[in-house]
Design a protein around this motif. Structure first.
Motif, PDB file in Angstrom:
ATOM      1  N   LYS A 145       0.820  -1.221   0.000  1.00  0.00           N
ATOM      2  CA  LYS A 145       0.000   0.000   0.000  1.00  0.00           C
ATOM      3  C   LYS A 145       0.852   1.268   0.000  1.00  0.00           C
ATOM      4  N   GLN A 146       1.965   1.182  -0.690  1.00  0.00           N
ATOM      5  CA  GLN A 146       2.813   2.364  -0.880  1.00  0.00           C
ATOM      6  C   GLN A 146       2.332   3.051  -2.163  1.00  0.00           C
ATOM      7  N   TRP A 147       1.199   3.694  -2.044  1.00  0.00           N
ATOM      8  CA  TRP A 147       0.460   4.158  -3.221  1.00  0.00           C
ATOM      9  C   TRP A 147       1.235   5.183  -4.036  1.00  0.00           C
TER      10      TRP A 147
ATOM     11  N   ARG B 107      -6.851   9.274  -5.705  1.00  0.00           N
ATOM     12  CA  ARG B 107      -7.087   9.958  -6.987  1.00  0.00           C
ATOM     13  C   ARG B 107      -8.190   9.203  -7.713  1.00  0.00           C
ATOM     14  N   TRP B 108      -9.392   9.315  -7.138  1.00  0.00           N
ATOM     15  CA  TRP B 108     -10.506   8.457  -7.547  1.00  0.00           C
ATOM     16  C   TRP B 108     -11.008   8.747  -8.962  1.00  0.00           C
TER      17      TRP B 108
ATOM     18  N   LEU C 234      -3.916   4.412  -8.327  1.00  0.00           N
ATOM     19  CA  LEU C 234      -4.583   5.719  -8.307  1.00  0.00           C
ATOM     20  C   LEU C 234      -5.690   5.741  -7.264  1.00  0.00           C
ATOM     21  N   SER C 235      -6.456   4.654  -7.205  1.00  0.00           N
ATOM     22  CA  SER C 235      -7.527   4.578  -6.214  1.00  0.00           C
ATOM     23  C   SER C 235      -6.958   4.625  -4.801  1.00  0.00           C
TER      24      SER C 235
ATOM     25  N   MET D  15     -16.469   8.222  -3.594  1.00  0.00           N
ATOM     26  CA  MET D  15     -16.538   9.653  -3.838  1.00  0.00           C
ATOM     27  C   MET D  15     -17.801  10.259  -3.240  1.00  0.00           C
ATOM     28  N   MET D  16     -18.903   9.534  -3.270  1.00  0.00           N
ATOM     29  CA  MET D  16     -20.140  10.019  -2.653  1.00  0.00           C
ATOM     30  C   MET D  16     -19.956  10.182  -1.143  1.00  0.00           C
TER      31      MET D  16
END
Length: 298
Positions: A198-200, A233-234, A228-229, A266-267
């Motif tokens: 999880k080193q995004w 950065r959705w 990205l998620s 995002m919601m």
């Protein structure tokens, strides 16, 4: 005094001191003196000392075993690798196991890699760190060995240590044409490690480079969407999945599950305008849109 004399003999570097030191190690009544004799023998680096030091590995006193292990590491005789590997994994004393890890690193024998990998799973954190340092020291000079060892760790589910080895490999192989193919494989492996850990941010950066080099590689494109998620950065991730859906154009590869999850995320974060924008973009380019997604625009 006898202990100090033993150390002095070793520091002098005169190999005529080997026999007196061996006798001291075998016969002196004091553990400290015998230990200093072992240290001196290690400093002399004379192979004649190997048998008596190996014999001392069976000493009941843990400090003596530590001295002997340390001395064997200094001597550089790889014939003791198997014995030290067993001590690394089986000795009842933590200090002995730790010294064995250090000594194996100094000996630099690839034959010790299996035992060192097992030591990475030890309950003692200090031993884990020493074992990985030794493992790195052994592999450092050989990029092929770095790659193989990292690949084995990944197979065993140890992405953390595999990450460090692959990063070292990239440092050593970069700008070396003879390692171009290996470097490309290592970069794809490292991307997997970053995702697993999880080193995004690191994953996004590396996968952007890989995507430029392999624009039609679906696996890389999927990994990029995941990274990205994870990086929050959705919208970009959603568009990446939409691009994948257009590339595959099959009903079982629409990526709506992934895209729906992104819309719901995002919601929850009140990104309503971005959700509406993404849905409108999809409506203009796709026909098989799930009803649950269409209703989001209502």
């Amino acid at each position: 005094v006898r202990g100090a004399a033993a150390v002095a003999l070793g520091e002098i570097g005169d190999r005529r001191a080997v026999e007196p030191l061996v006798k001291l190690l075998e016969t002196d009544a004091e553990i400290e003196v015998r230990g200093r004799a072992a240290v001196a023998l290690g400093a002399l680096k004379d192979p004649r000392a190997v048998p008596v030091l190996v014999k001392t590995l069976d000493a009941r006193e843990a400090p003596l075993r530590v001295y002997a292990v340390d001395a064997l590491g200094e001597l550089g005789d790889r014939s003791v690798v198997e014995r030290l590997s067993r001590m690394l994994l089986e000795d009842e004393n933590a200090g002995v196991r730790e010294s064995a890890a250090v000594a194996l690193g100094k000996l630099g024998a690839p034959e010790a890699i299996g035992a060192l990998k097992r030591a990475l799973k030890d309950n003692e954190r200090k031993l884990q760190l020493l074992a990985f340092t030794a493992l790195t020291d052994i592999c450092r000079a050989d990029v092929q060995l770095l790659y193989r060892t990292a690949d084995e760790l990944m197979t065993e589910g140890d992405y953390t240590h595999a990450t460090s080895l692959l990063e070292l490999l990239l440092e050593r192989a970069v700008d070396k044409p003879e390692h171009a193919r290996l470097l490309a494989r290592a970069r794809t492996r490292l991307a997997r490690c970053y995702l697993a850990g999880k080193q995004w941010a690191k994953a996004v950066k590396l996968l952007e480079d890989l995507k430029r080099a392999n624009p039609d590689d679906v696996t890389i494109l999927k990994q990029y969407a995941v990274a990205l998620s994870g990086a929050g950065r959705w919208s970009e991730s959603f568009r990446q999945y939409s691009d994948l859906a257009r590339r595959t154009r099959t009903k079982d590869q629409t990526y709506w599950s992934e895209r729906q999850t992104l819309l719901e995320t995002m919601m929850r974060h009140q990104r309503y305008a971005q959700v509406l924008q993404l849905i409108e973009e999809v409506k203009r380019t796709e026909t098989d849109i799930p009803e649950r997604v269409r209703t989001r625009s209502g």
